[in-house]
Write a protein that holds these residues in place. Structure first.
Motif, PDB file in Angstrom:
ATOM      1  N   TRP A   1       0.828  -1.209   0.000  1.00 22.13           N
ATOM      2  CA  TRP A   1       0.000   0.000   0.000  1.00 22.13           C
ATOM      3  C   TRP A   1       0.861   1.257   0.000  1.00 22.13           C
ATOM      4  N   ASN A   2       1.952   1.222   0.756  1.00 26.95           N
ATOM      5  CA  ASN A   2       2.861   2.365   0.770  1.00 26.95           C
ATOM      6  C   ASN A   2       3.491   2.577  -0.589  1.00 26.95           C
ATOM      7  N   LEU A   3       3.802   1.494  -1.307  1.00 28.67           N
ATOM      8  CA  LEU A   3       4.343   1.622  -2.659  1.00 28.67           C
ATOM      9  C   LEU A   3       3.298   2.186  -3.618  1.00 28.67           C
ATOM     10  N   LEU A   4       2.057   1.721  -3.474  1.00 29.58           N
ATOM     11  CA  LEU A   4       0.993   2.175  -4.367  1.00 29.58           C
ATOM     12  C   LEU A   4       0.715   3.668  -4.214  1.00 29.58           C
ATOM     13  N   LEU A   5       1.054   4.219  -3.068  1.00 28.45           N
ATOM     14  CA  LEU A   5       0.836   5.651  -2.860  1.00 28.45           C
ATOM     15  C   LEU A   5       1.623   6.495  -3.861  1.00 28.45           C
ATOM     16  N   TYR A   6       2.776   6.023  -4.298  1.00 30.35           N
ATOM     17  CA  TYR A   6       3.604   6.806  -5.214  1.00 30.35           C
ATOM     18  C   TYR A   6       2.875   7.069  -6.532  1.00 30.35           C
ATOM     19  N   PHE A   7       1.910   6.230  -6.859  1.00 26.50           N
ATOM     20  CA  PHE A   7       1.110   6.460  -8.070  1.00 26.50           C
ATOM     21  C   PHE A   7      -0.247   7.069  -7.742  1.00 26.50           C
ATOM     22  N   PHE A   8      -0.945   6.498  -6.769  1.00 26.92           N
ATOM     23  CA  PHE A   8      -2.331   6.897  -6.516  1.00 26.92           C
ATOM     24  C   PHE A   8      -2.445   8.231  -5.778  1.00 26.92           C
ATOM     25  N   ALA A   9      -1.441   8.598  -4.983  1.00 29.16           N
ATOM     26  CA  ALA A   9      -1.547   9.832  -4.198  1.00 29.16           C
ATOM     27  C   ALA A   9      -1.676  11.059  -5.089  1.00 29.16           C
ATOM     28  N   ARG A  10      -1.001  11.044  -6.214  1.00 27.66           N
ATOM     29  CA  ARG A  10      -1.034  12.214  -7.096  1.00 27.66           C
ATOM     30  C   ARG A  10      -2.403  12.373  -7.775  1.00 27.66           C
ATOM     31  N   LEU A  11      -3.166  11.264  -7.834  1.00 23.18           N
ATOM     32  CA  LEU A  11      -4.493  11.315  -8.452  1.00 23.18           C
ATOM     33  C   LEU A  11      -5.572  11.787  -7.482  1.00 23.18           C
ATOM     34  N   ARG A  12      -5.194  11.805  -6.205  1.00 19.54           N
ATOM     35  CA  ARG A  12      -6.114  12.243  -5.142  1.00 19.54           C
ATOM     36  C   ARG A  12      -7.423  11.444  -5.175  1.00 19.54           C
ATOM     37  N   TRP A  13      -8.570  12.141  -5.224  1.00 20.25           N
ATOM     38  CA  TRP A  13      -9.861  11.447  -5.102  1.00 20.25           C
ATOM     39  C   TRP A  13     -10.198  10.630  -6.347  1.00 20.25           C
ATOM     40  N   ALA A  14      -9.672  11.033  -7.493  1.00 24.29           N
ATOM     41  CA  ALA A  14      -9.847  10.199  -8.687  1.00 24.29           C
ATOM     42  C   ALA A  14      -9.138   8.860  -8.487  1.00 24.29           C
ATOM     43  N   GLY A  15      -7.984   8.909  -7.806  1.00 26.81           N
ATOM     44  CA  GLY A  15      -7.266   7.684  -7.491  1.00 26.81           C
ATOM     45  C   GLY A  15      -8.052   6.791  -6.562  1.00 26.81           C
TER      46      GLY A  15
ATOM     47  N   ALA B   1      -9.140   3.028  -7.215  1.00 23.52           N
ATOM     48  CA  ALA B   1      -8.817   1.972  -6.246  1.00 23.52           C
ATOM     49  C   ALA B   1     -10.049   1.145  -5.901  1.00 23.52           C
ATOM     50  N   VAL B   2     -11.178   1.810  -5.764  1.00 24.84           N
ATOM     51  CA  VAL B   2     -12.428   1.095  -5.485  1.00 24.84           C
ATOM     52  C   VAL B   2     -12.794   0.188  -6.653  1.00 24.84           C
ATOM     53  N   VAL B   3     -12.666   0.717  -7.875  1.00 24.72           N
ATOM     54  CA  VAL B   3     -12.970  -0.088  -9.073  1.00 24.72           C
ATOM     55  C   VAL B   3     -12.063  -1.309  -9.141  1.00 24.72           C
ATOM     56  N   ILE B   4     -10.772  -1.118  -8.837  1.00 29.12           N
ATOM     57  CA  ILE B   4      -9.833  -2.242  -8.850  1.00 29.12           C
ATOM     58  C   ILE B   4     -10.189  -3.244  -7.747  1.00 29.12           C
ATOM     59  N   GLY B   5     -10.536  -2.726  -6.563  1.00 26.24           N
ATOM     60  CA  GLY B   5     -10.917  -3.605  -5.457  1.00 26.24           C
ATOM     61  C   GLY B   5     -12.123  -4.456  -5.794  1.00 26.24           C
ATOM     62  N   ILE B   6     -13.043  -3.887  -6.531  1.00 22.72           N
ATOM     63  CA  ILE B   6     -14.222  -4.644  -6.979  1.00 22.72           C
ATOM     64  C   ILE B   6     -13.841  -5.604  -8.109  1.00 22.72           C
ATOM     65  N   GLY B   7     -13.062  -5.112  -9.056  1.00 25.91           N
ATOM     66  CA  GLY B   7     -12.727  -5.909 -10.226  1.00 25.91           C
ATOM     67  C   GLY B   7     -11.800  -7.076  -9.938  1.00 25.91           C
TER      68      GLY B   7
ATOM     69  N   PRO C   1      -8.501   0.633  -0.934  1.00 34.53           N
ATOM     70  CA  PRO C   1      -9.302   1.861  -0.852  1.00 34.53           C
ATOM     71  C   PRO C   1      -9.374   2.450   0.550  1.00 34.53           C
ATOM     72  N   TYR C   2      -9.388   1.617   1.588  1.00 32.54           N
ATOM     73  CA  TYR C   2      -9.415   2.133   2.955  1.00 32.54           C
ATOM     74  C   TYR C   2      -8.111   2.848   3.284  1.00 32.54           C
ATOM     75  N   PHE C   3      -6.993   2.275   2.867  1.00 30.38           N
ATOM     76  CA  PHE C   3      -5.683   2.890   3.111  1.00 30.38           C
ATOM     77  C   PHE C   3      -5.583   4.229   2.390  1.00 30.38           C
ATOM     78  N   LEU C   4      -5.989   4.246   1.130  1.00 28.42           N
ATOM     79  CA  LEU C   4      -5.909   5.479   0.348  1.00 28.42           C
ATOM     80  C   LEU C   4      -6.860   6.535   0.898  1.00 28.42           C
ATOM     81  N   LEU C   5      -8.035   6.105   1.350  1.00 25.08           N
ATOM     82  CA  LEU C   5      -8.968   7.050   1.951  1.00 25.08           C
ATOM     83  C   LEU C   5      -8.362   7.668   3.207  1.00 25.08           C
ATOM     84  N   GLY C   6      -7.715   6.839   4.034  1.00 22.32           N
ATOM     85  CA  GLY C   6      -7.059   7.370   5.225  1.00 22.32           C
ATOM     86  C   GLY C   6      -5.989   8.379   4.874  1.00 22.32           C
ATOM     87  N   PHE C   7      -5.241   8.097   3.809  1.00 18.73           N
ATOM     88  CA  PHE C   7      -4.213   9.034   3.352  1.00 18.73           C
ATOM     89  C   PHE C   7      -4.831  10.362   2.919  1.00 18.73           C
ATOM     90  N   LEU C   8      -5.969  10.304   2.251  1.00 24.92           N
ATOM     91  CA  LEU C   8      -6.608  11.510   1.722  1.00 24.92           C
ATOM     92  C   LEU C   8      -7.315  12.331   2.800  1.00 24.92           C
TER      93      LEU C   8
END
Length: 327
Positions: free
Chosen positions: A120-134, A138-144, A165-172
């Motif tokens: 999850w910490n590694l994934l932040l390097y990509f998803f953090a810059r996308l903010r809420w779109a990220g 993440a939710v779509v990937i979690g479902i898919g 998605p929970y980790f990224l939400l906490g970050f945001l």
């Protein structure tokens, strides 16, 4: 003072959550024939790890700082490898495994959390810059990810994407967002209503074969279902879990208690409690354990005492070389 209260608040939250982790594992082998324990277990697993993960994400905002990745390897990945080896030896000793083998890519029991936390910490390097779109992605990937039959517990891949998605939400989330939850009039009362309502709903409507949905470690096909609508079930689970997490956060006190400090040592409790619980299961027969299933307060007291024991400074002092890799 405001900063201190926030620290107390999160330490209190982590202490409550680690108690729920331990209690959930204590009652796991004896829950199936007891409706009350099954309701407790289901309600706990609905939100306790997602809440833990959300808080972990909240405290990962400094991931871009120099040395953060190396620190993550030292604090998360290396302890994972160490305890993966220790659990391999332990399972061979207690007879769960017929041969001694070391598989570092198939996490033992609770160790999935460390491996996923590193990812999850590694994934932040990509998803953090996308903010809420990220977060939406993440939710779509979690479902898919549930539609991929081959994705399971290996490398903790399923849980990594299902719970991300929970980790990224906490970050945001910012302090002001959590402050709003506490500022709602009668927020603790609303929180208790949400948690109690969840318990009552689960005790009357939650099917026993739905537990794998809460664990997130296998595909939809692996859970015995393979319908296009399965993704909607996981999406609904995300919504319900976030509501329950909000209810939980609303009741967490900001005051410092004697147990608050133990909230800073949850990793010790998380990594060590399994050895005690598994050893009890070795030396006590299933019939003896089953006889304990109606003693709810005793089971809670034992879980609470285990948290106090393993969260003690003395335990921390002598196990720190294994867990924090320092003396």
């Amino acid at each position: 003072m405001a900063s201190s209260r926030r620290v107390f608040y999160f330490d209190n939250a982590k202490f409550i959550l680690i108690f729920l982790v331990v209690f959930g594992h204590v009652i796991s082998p004896i829950k199936d024939n007891n409706n009350v324990l099954f309701a407790f277990y289901s309600a706990i697993f609905l939100f306790h790890m997602p809440a833990f993960i959300l808080i972990s994400g909240y405290f990962s905002k400094g991931f871009k700082k120099k040395g953060y990745l190396l620190k993550t390897v030292k604090k998360i990945l290396l302890p994972y490898f160490i305890f993966q080896v220790l659990y391999s030896v332990y399972y061979y000793w207690n007879g769960d495994e017929p041969t001694l083998k070391f598989d570092l890519l198939q996490p033992h029991w609770t160790l999935w959390f460390l491996l996923s936390l590193f990812c999850w910490n590694l994934l932040l390097y990509f998803f953090a810059r996308l903010r809420w779109a990220g977060f939406v992605i993440a939710v779509v990937i979690g479902i898919g990810i549930g539609y991929l039959d081959d994705v399971g517990s290996y490398l903790s891949l399923s849980r990594t994407f299902v719970f991300f998605p929970y980790f990224l939400l906490g970050f945001l989330l910012e302090p002001r967002h959590l402050k709003r939850i506490k500022q709602i009039k009668y927020s603790p009362a609303f929180g208790f209503v949400i948690l109690l309502g969840t318990m009552l709903f689960i005790s009357t409507n939650f099917p026993e074969d739905a537990i794998p949905w809460l664990l997130g470690d296998t595909s939809y096909a692996g859970m015995g279902v393979e319908e296009l609508s399965d993704g909607l079930i996981r999406a609904f689970q995300y919504v319900i879990t976030l509501i329950v997490i909000a209810g939980f956060l609303a009741i967490v006190p900001k005051t410092r208690f004697k147990m608050t400090t133990i909230g800073q040592r949850t990793l010790y409790i998380y990594l060590l409690h399994g050895f005690i619980i598994k050893t009890i299961q070795v030396f006590f027969s299933d019939d003896v354990l089953k006889d304990l299933s109606d003693h709810y307060f005793m089971l809670m007291a034992f879980s609470f005492g285990l948290c106090l024991l393993l969260g003690n400074y003395v335990i921390q002092k002598y196990t720190r070389p294994l867990i924090e890799l320092r003396i």
